[in-house]
Design a protein around this motif. Sequence first.
Motif, PDB file in Angstrom:
ATOM      1  N   ARG A 208       0.784  -1.207   0.364  1.00  0.00           N
ATOM      2  CA  ARG A 208      -0.268   0.399   0.060  1.00  0.00           C
ATOM      3  C   ARG A 208       0.622   1.265  -0.345  1.00  0.00           C
ATOM      4  NH1 ARG A 208      -4.788  -0.953   4.571  1.00  0.00           N
ATOM      5  NH2 ARG A 208      -2.938  -0.992   5.859  1.00  0.00           N
ATOM      6  N   ILE A 209       0.657   2.374  -1.225  1.00  0.00           N
ATOM      7  CA  ILE A 209       1.309   3.220  -0.858  1.00  0.00           C
ATOM      8  C   ILE A 209       1.004   4.532   0.409  1.00  0.00           C
ATOM      9  CG2 ILE A 209       1.908   5.168  -1.972  1.00  0.00           C
ATOM     10  CD1 ILE A 209       2.012   3.475  -4.674  1.00  0.00           C
ATOM     11  N   GLU A 210       1.952   4.668   0.846  1.00  0.00           N
ATOM     12  CA  GLU A 210       1.260   5.405   2.639  1.00  0.00           C
ATOM     13  C   GLU A 210       2.686   5.807   3.026  1.00  0.00           C
ATOM     14  OE1 GLU A 210      -1.291   2.583   4.346  1.00  0.00           O
ATOM     15  OE2 GLU A 210       0.158   2.370   5.934  1.00  0.00           O
ATOM     16  N   GLY A 211       2.400   6.970   4.205  1.00  0.00           N
ATOM     17  CA  GLY A 211       3.626   7.272   4.185  1.00  0.00           C
ATOM     18  C   GLY A 211       4.947   5.927   5.721  1.00  0.00           C
ATOM     19  N   ARG A 212       4.172   5.300   6.396  1.00  0.00           N
ATOM     20  CA  ARG A 212       4.917   4.460   7.489  1.00  0.00           C
ATOM     21  C   ARG A 212       5.419   3.635   5.946  1.00  0.00           C
ATOM     22  NH1 ARG A 212      -0.441   1.685   9.989  1.00  0.00           N
ATOM     23  NH2 ARG A 212      -1.279   1.847   7.766  1.00  0.00           N
ATOM     24  N   LYS A 213       4.856   3.219   4.402  1.00  0.00           N
ATOM     25  CA  LYS A 213       5.360   2.237   3.996  1.00  0.00           C
ATOM     26  C   LYS A 213       6.691   3.090   3.107  1.00  0.00           C
ATOM     27  CE  LYS A 213       3.408  -1.274   5.261  1.00  0.00           C
ATOM     28  NZ  LYS A 213       3.895  -2.453   5.735  1.00  0.00           N
ATOM     29  N   ASN A 214       6.802   4.389   3.092  1.00  0.00           N
ATOM     30  CA  ASN A 214       7.937   5.386   3.216  1.00  0.00           C
ATOM     31  C   ASN A 214       8.371   5.091   0.693  1.00  0.00           C
ATOM     32  OD1 ASN A 214       9.596   6.723   3.850  1.00  0.00           O
ATOM     33  ND2 ASN A 214      11.254   5.160   3.983  1.00  0.00           N
ATOM     34  N   GLN A 215       7.294   4.383   0.474  1.00  0.00           N
ATOM     35  CA  GLN A 215       7.555   5.320  -0.965  1.00  0.00           C
ATOM     36  C   GLN A 215       8.410   6.562  -1.495  1.00  0.00           C
ATOM     37  OE1 GLN A 215       4.466   3.615   0.646  1.00  0.00           O
ATOM     38  NE2 GLN A 215       4.558   2.117  -1.100  1.00  0.00           N
ATOM     39  N   LEU A 216       8.162   7.230  -0.457  1.00  0.00           N
ATOM     40  CA  LEU A 216       8.680   8.896  -1.151  1.00  0.00           C
ATOM     41  C   LEU A 216      10.173   8.820  -1.144  1.00  0.00           C
ATOM     42  CD1 LEU A 216       7.716  12.069  -1.990  1.00  0.00           C
ATOM     43  CD2 LEU A 216       7.835  11.938   0.281  1.00  0.00           C
ATOM     44  N   ASN A 217      10.531   7.699  -0.380  1.00  0.00           N
ATOM     45  CA  ASN A 217      12.391   8.224   0.199  1.00  0.00           C
ATOM     46  C   ASN A 217      12.311   7.000  -1.212  1.00  0.00           C
ATOM     47  OD1 ASN A 217      12.084  10.168   2.408  1.00  0.00           O
ATOM     48  ND2 ASN A 217      12.321   9.067   3.810  1.00  0.00           N
ATOM     49  N   ILE A 218      11.879   6.468  -1.199  1.00  0.00           N
ATOM     50  CA  ILE A 218      12.086   5.229  -1.740  1.00  0.00           C
ATOM     51  C   ILE A 218      12.966   6.373  -3.582  1.00  0.00           C
ATOM     52  CG2 ILE A 218      11.657   3.204  -3.575  1.00  0.00           C
ATOM     53  CD1 ILE A 218       9.746   2.317  -1.001  1.00  0.00           C
ATOM     54  N   ILE A 219      11.560   6.563  -3.889  1.00  0.00           N
ATOM     55  CA  ILE A 219      11.326   7.760  -4.966  1.00  0.00           C
ATOM     56  C   ILE A 219      12.464   8.651  -5.187  1.00  0.00           C
ATOM     57  CG2 ILE A 219      10.572   9.263  -6.605  1.00  0.00           C
ATOM     58  CD1 ILE A 219       7.717   7.566  -5.012  1.00  0.00           C
ATOM     59  N   GLY A 240      -4.314   9.426   0.093  1.00  0.00           N
ATOM     60  CA  GLY A 240      -4.103  10.103  -1.413  1.00  0.00           C
ATOM     61  C   GLY A 240      -3.429  11.270  -1.683  1.00  0.00           C
ATOM     62  N   ARG A 241      -3.538  12.532  -0.809  1.00  0.00           N
ATOM     63  CA  ARG A 241      -2.130  13.327  -0.830  1.00  0.00           C
ATOM     64  C   ARG A 241      -1.188  12.550  -1.480  1.00  0.00           C
ATOM     65  NH1 ARG A 241      -0.161  15.995  -3.520  1.00  0.00           N
ATOM     66  NH2 ARG A 241       1.304  18.343  -2.418  1.00  0.00           N
ATOM     67  N   TYR A 242      -0.534  11.261   0.060  1.00  0.00           N
ATOM     68  CA  TYR A 242       1.075  11.343  -0.097  1.00  0.00           C
ATOM     69  C   TYR A 242       1.245  10.452  -1.481  1.00  0.00           C
ATOM     70  CZ  TYR A 242       5.250   8.590   1.470  1.00  0.00           C
ATOM     71  OH  TYR A 242       6.160   8.022   1.210  1.00  0.00           O
ATOM     72  N   LYS A 247       3.800  10.455  -7.449  1.00  0.00           N
ATOM     73  CA  LYS A 247       3.981  10.744  -8.619  1.00  0.00           C
ATOM     74  C   LYS A 247       4.702  11.949  -8.998  1.00  0.00           C
ATOM     75  CE  LYS A 247       0.283   7.875  -9.347  1.00  0.00           C
ATOM     76  NZ  LYS A 247      -1.243   7.533  -9.866  1.00  0.00           N
ATOM     77  N   GLU A 248       4.260  12.927  -8.665  1.00  0.00           N
ATOM     78  CA  GLU A 248       4.513  14.195  -8.387  1.00  0.00           C
ATOM     79  C   GLU A 248       6.931  14.489  -8.254  1.00  0.00           C
ATOM     80  OE1 GLU A 248       3.293  17.054  -5.885  1.00  0.00           O
ATOM     81  OE2 GLU A 248       1.268  17.247  -6.306  1.00  0.00           O
ATOM     82  N   GLU A 249       6.989  13.899  -7.331  1.00  0.00           N
ATOM     83  CA  GLU A 249       8.185  13.654  -7.231  1.00  0.00           C
ATOM     84  C   GLU A 249       9.023  12.658  -7.891  1.00  0.00           C
ATOM     85  OE1 GLU A 249      10.200  14.439  -3.770  1.00  0.00           O
ATOM     86  OE2 GLU A 249       8.898  15.241  -2.770  1.00  0.00           O
ATOM     87  N   GLY A 250       8.586  11.674  -8.756  1.00  0.00           N
ATOM     88  CA  GLY A 250       8.956  10.049  -9.039  1.00  0.00           C
ATOM     89  C   GLY A 250       9.593  10.761 -10.501  1.00  0.00           C
ATOM     90  N   THR A 251      10.470  10.348 -10.432  1.00  0.00           N
ATOM     91  CA  THR A 251      11.014  10.479 -12.336  1.00  0.00           C
ATOM     92  C   THR A 251      10.782   9.838 -13.438  1.00  0.00           C
ATOM     93  OG1 THR A 251      13.603   9.674 -11.555  1.00  0.00           O
ATOM     94  CG2 THR A 251      13.458  12.254 -11.338  1.00  0.00           C
ATOM     95  N   ARG A 252      11.208  10.020 -14.609  1.00  0.00           N
ATOM     96  CA  ARG A 252      10.920   9.042 -15.790  1.00  0.00           C
ATOM     97  C   ARG A 252      11.525   7.885 -15.319  1.00  0.00           C
ATOM     98  NH1 ARG A 252      12.983  11.382 -21.628  1.00  0.00           N
ATOM     99  NH2 ARG A 252      11.992  13.181 -20.569  1.00  0.00           N
ATOM    100  N   ASN A 253      11.740   7.070 -14.528  1.00  0.00           N
ATOM    101  CA  ASN A 253      12.005   6.131 -14.325  1.00  0.00           C
ATOM    102  C   ASN A 253      11.397   4.906 -13.487  1.00  0.00           C
ATOM    103  OD1 ASN A 253      13.584   7.427 -11.668  1.00  0.00           O
ATOM    104  ND2 ASN A 253      14.990   5.633 -11.307  1.00  0.00           N
ATOM    105  N   CYS A 254      10.129   6.196 -12.757  1.00  0.00           N
ATOM    106  CA  CYS A 254       9.809   5.730 -11.798  1.00  0.00           C
ATOM    107  C   CYS A 254       7.808   5.359 -12.526  1.00  0.00           C
ATOM    108  CB  CYS A 254       8.821   6.476 -10.557  1.00  0.00           C
ATOM    109  SG  CYS A 254      10.360   6.335  -9.744  1.00  0.00           S
TER     110      CYS A 254
END
Length: 365
Positions: A208-219, A240-242, A247-254
């Motif tokens: 699940r995409i959420e702060g606790r799973k930390n996808q933003l720092n992976i991106i 939803g905002r997370y 998606k906003e911070e994800g570059t072309r390789n995401c």
Amino acid sequence: MKVLFQSRKTLYSAPGGDTTQLLKTKEYLEKLGVTVDISLELLPDLTGYDLVHVFNLMRPQELYLQVKNAKKQGKKVALSTIYGPYVEFEKKARGGILQWMNKFLSISQIEYLKVIARLVLNGERNKGTWVYLMNGHKRLQRKIVNWIDVFLPNSQSEMERVAGDFRLKNYNYVVVPNAVDVSKFDYNKVVIDPENEKFRDCVLCVSRIEGRKNQLNIIRAAKNLPYTFVFIGKAGPNFGRYMEKCKEEGTRNCVFLGQIDHEKLPQFYKLCRVHILASWMETPGLSSLEAGIMYSNIVVTRKGDTEDYFANYAYYCEPDDSDSIRKAIKEAYHAPFDPGLRDRIMQNYKWSDTARETLKGYQSI
């Protein structure tokens, strides 16, 4: 033996790791001859059941009434603790006014506020909610653990965390591993659909995409790396905002694939070179087990119980350190797969192992 499984009201509407654990434990206990029913009711009639098995100490509002009801009807109770407080996430990475408030609050107070938020934002309420609001988070948890006849933690370190937080003495427990479906995740039988070939040798994150799973720092760690990053999963409730931020911070390789048909999931594990869960807490993360059995190197958080499961066979990272995440990804990507990881999972972390140890717990009471 006839057992009633009980869990949170949102078990199916907001499925998580506890949903998978409950359903798979039922499936494999039935292979051992145990009759298992599931009820999300708070006060069911327990006539005819030998014992009640409840799940998830992190959600005490329903659990309290279910356990109290079992005790009132003279039934023994087993608890799969699934106990992983996200203390660091709440205090370091939650974001917004909540993170500021969390600096001054205990984890119990934080959880109390989250229940109020779910009540207001999602309309998530039942009789247990009012009991919870009158008692508070930790007090309700303490009442529950004092009624439990056998604890069924997913690891030794989880049991130690529960015992330490609630000052338990002379408690009965059996470690019951989280597990993987070896028939479904069979590398040699998985056929890749042609349209998915473009994801071969990707870095995969199934969660699940959420702060606790930390996808933003992976991106953020993925920037300037020459690999394709594939994210599978939908936004968690109120995240939803997370998801938008990712998606906003994800570059072309995401690449964000959202929720996919669970039957197609093994293909992505077979295609990926690395699977990553850089979460703020894992006990241990079902997708890491699934990836490991499919010959994928795994990058995991050090927070929680991952080392109990993966020992030296995983690549570890710190969730709040992009350099640590990037370094672990690069090491895992270029290293050959160590078959010892798959052997360890096959020997210890199958659902048949889960059922066998669960039955031992039942027999102890």
